[in-house]
Scaffold this motif. Sequence first.
Motif, PDB file in Angstrom:
ATOM      1  N   GLY A 103      31.874  35.803  55.223  1.00 41.93           N
ATOM      2  CA  GLY A 103      31.690  37.210  55.555  1.00 41.93           C
ATOM      3  C   GLY A 103      32.705  37.680  56.591  1.00 41.93           C
ATOM      4  N   LEU A 104      32.988  36.825  57.568  1.00 40.15           N
ATOM      5  CA  LEU A 104      33.985  37.160  58.584  1.00 40.15           C
ATOM      6  C   LEU A 104      35.376  37.224  57.974  1.00 40.15           C
ATOM      7  CD1 LEU A 104      32.684  34.892  61.503  1.00 40.15           C
ATOM      8  CD2 LEU A 104      32.370  37.365  61.235  1.00 40.15           C
ATOM      9  N   ALA A 105      35.690  36.283  57.104  1.00 37.12           N
ATOM     10  CA  ALA A 105      36.999  36.288  56.435  1.00 37.12           C
ATOM     11  C   ALA A 105      37.140  37.534  55.571  1.00 37.12           C
ATOM     12  CB  ALA A 105      37.178  35.019  55.600  1.00 37.12           C
ATOM     13  N   LEU A 106      36.091  37.874  54.844  1.00 33.07           N
ATOM     14  CA  LEU A 106      36.113  39.062  53.997  1.00 33.07           C
ATOM     15  C   LEU A 106      36.406  40.305  54.828  1.00 33.07           C
ATOM     16  CD1 LEU A 106      35.680  40.576  51.327  1.00 33.07           C
ATOM     17  CD2 LEU A 106      33.218  40.496  51.785  1.00 33.07           C
ATOM     18  N   GLN A 107      35.781  40.405  55.994  1.00 34.16           N
ATOM     19  CA  GLN A 107      36.017  41.572  56.852  1.00 34.16           C
ATOM     20  C   GLN A 107      37.471  41.645  57.317  1.00 34.16           C
ATOM     21  OE1 GLN A 107      33.810  44.184  57.358  1.00 34.16           O
ATOM     22  NE2 GLN A 107      35.768  45.057  57.978  1.00 34.16           N
ATOM     23  N   ARG A 128      43.933  43.308  48.393  1.00 34.18           N
ATOM     24  CA  ARG A 128      42.946  43.557  47.330  1.00 34.18           C
ATOM     25  C   ARG A 128      42.579  42.259  46.611  1.00 34.18           C
ATOM     26  NH1 ARG A 128      41.912  48.730  46.369  1.00 34.18           N
ATOM     27  NH2 ARG A 128      43.407  50.286  47.035  1.00 34.18           N
ATOM     28  N   LYS A 129      43.575  41.457  46.310  1.00 40.57           N
ATOM     29  CA  LYS A 129      43.324  40.182  45.629  1.00 40.57           C
ATOM     30  C   LYS A 129      42.435  39.280  46.485  1.00 40.57           C
ATOM     31  CE  LYS A 129      46.153  36.679  45.768  1.00 40.57           C
ATOM     32  NZ  LYS A 129      47.294  35.794  45.720  1.00 40.57           N
ATOM     33  N   MET A 130      42.705  39.257  47.785  1.00 35.05           N
ATOM     34  CA  MET A 130      41.939  38.387  48.660  1.00 35.05           C
ATOM     35  C   MET A 130      40.520  38.916  48.864  1.00 35.05           C
ATOM     36  SD  MET A 130      43.979  35.977  48.888  1.00 35.05           S
ATOM     37  CE  MET A 130      42.979  34.956  49.940  1.00 35.05           C
ATOM     38  N   VAL A 131      40.348  40.227  48.931  1.00 32.02           N
ATOM     39  CA  VAL A 131      38.996  40.796  49.012  1.00 32.02           C
ATOM     40  C   VAL A 131      38.227  40.402  47.757  1.00 32.02           C
ATOM     41  CG1 VAL A 131      37.672  42.960  48.947  1.00 32.02           C
ATOM     42  CG2 VAL A 131      39.534  42.685  50.602  1.00 32.02           C
ATOM     43  N   GLU A 134      37.328  36.657  47.953  1.00 29.34           N
ATOM     44  CA  GLU A 134      36.288  36.393  48.950  1.00 29.34           C
ATOM     45  C   GLU A 134      34.927  36.921  48.490  1.00 29.34           C
ATOM     46  OE1 GLU A 134      36.490  34.429  51.513  1.00 29.34           O
ATOM     47  OE2 GLU A 134      38.654  34.149  51.441  1.00 29.34           O
ATOM     48  N   GLU A 135      34.911  38.085  47.841  1.00 29.01           N
ATOM     49  CA  GLU A 135      33.644  38.607  47.322  1.00 29.01           C
ATOM     50  C   GLU A 135      33.096  37.711  46.216  1.00 29.01           C
ATOM     51  OE1 GLU A 135      34.423  42.701  46.269  1.00 29.01           O
ATOM     52  OE2 GLU A 135      34.059  43.388  48.330  1.00 29.01           O
ATOM     53  N   MET A 136      33.972  37.203  45.359  1.00 29.33           N
ATOM     54  CA  MET A 136      33.539  36.274  44.313  1.00 29.33           C
ATOM     55  C   MET A 136      32.988  34.991  44.932  1.00 29.33           C
ATOM     56  SD  MET A 136      33.928  37.674  41.332  1.00 29.33           S
ATOM     57  CE  MET A 136      33.875  36.276  40.232  1.00 29.33           C
ATOM     58  N   HIS A 137      33.683  34.497  45.955  1.00 30.91           N
ATOM     59  CA  HIS A 137      33.237  33.265  46.609  1.00 30.91           C
ATOM     60  C   HIS A 137      31.881  33.474  47.285  1.00 30.91           C
ATOM     61  CE1 HIS A 137      33.447  29.394  48.512  1.00 30.91           C
ATOM     62  NE2 HIS A 137      33.305  29.954  49.701  1.00 30.91           N
ATOM     63  N   GLN A 138      31.702  34.609  47.946  1.00 33.71           N
ATOM     64  CA  GLN A 138      30.410  34.903  48.559  1.00 33.71           C
ATOM     65  C   GLN A 138      29.304  34.919  47.506  1.00 33.71           C
ATOM     66  OE1 GLN A 138      30.737  38.572  50.857  1.00 33.71           O
ATOM     67  NE2 GLN A 138      30.272  37.377  52.673  1.00 33.71           N
ATOM     68  N   GLY A 139      29.613  35.489  46.355  1.00 26.65           N
ATOM     69  CA  GLY A 139      28.630  35.530  45.275  1.00 26.65           C
ATOM     70  C   GLY A 139      28.249  34.145  44.794  1.00 26.65           C
ATOM     71  N   GLU A 140      29.233  33.256  44.695  1.00 28.42           N
ATOM     72  CA  GLU A 140      28.958  31.882  44.268  1.00 28.42           C
ATOM     73  C   GLU A 140      28.078  31.157  45.284  1.00 28.42           C
ATOM     74  OE1 GLU A 140      29.507  30.198  41.388  1.00 28.42           O
ATOM     75  OE2 GLU A 140      30.136  32.167  40.671  1.00 28.42           O
ATOM     76  N   VAL A 141      28.413  31.303  46.562  1.00 27.96           N
ATOM     77  CA  VAL A 141      27.608  30.651  47.602  1.00 27.96           C
ATOM     78  C   VAL A 141      26.199  31.233  47.598  1.00 27.96           C
ATOM     79  CG1 VAL A 141      27.356  30.239  50.084  1.00 27.96           C
ATOM     80  CG2 VAL A 141      29.610  30.040  49.013  1.00 27.96           C
TER      81      VAL A 141
END
Length: 157
Positions: A103-107, A128-131, A134-141
């Motif tokens: 979440g911190l990285a995404l911000q 944009r690619k990194m957002v 990171e959003e996909m990774h958050q969803g997986e976790v």
Amino acid sequence: MGKKEASAHGDEKIIGLLNRIMESELAGVVRYTHYSLMVFGYNRLPIISWLRGQADESLAHAHDAGELITHLGGHPSLAIGPLLETHKHDIGDILRESLAHEGLALQLYKDLLKEVEGVSVMLEEYARKMVHLEEMHQGEVNKMLRKPGEVAVFSDR
């Protein structure tokens, strides 16, 4: 302030954000490596494999940020983001800590996107690619934190 000075000031702010991103991603390398060493139990092998993959991905993200820093004429930081040792090594605790770190990285990536929108297509596309990643990774976790059969999004609240 002249146009060249304004651009240099903007680059400094962008370089600062990229350095914070790089430091955060390097902290992720350490965090995920540590987690992978602290997993025990029947499901250890697939979990440590996933955690080590996350460490590798964080290192690749740190490299990308560092390359952009030097592209802009900046100096990559030798610092590393904050590391919190909670001494909680249950896989649920590890995943919750991971979700918070992501979440911190995404911000940070969202902050970068705000700073570069309309300024640099290269940096805007990178952010944009990194957002997205990171959003996909958050969803997986988040899915990993759900109990089998649950479809509702996990929340600690």
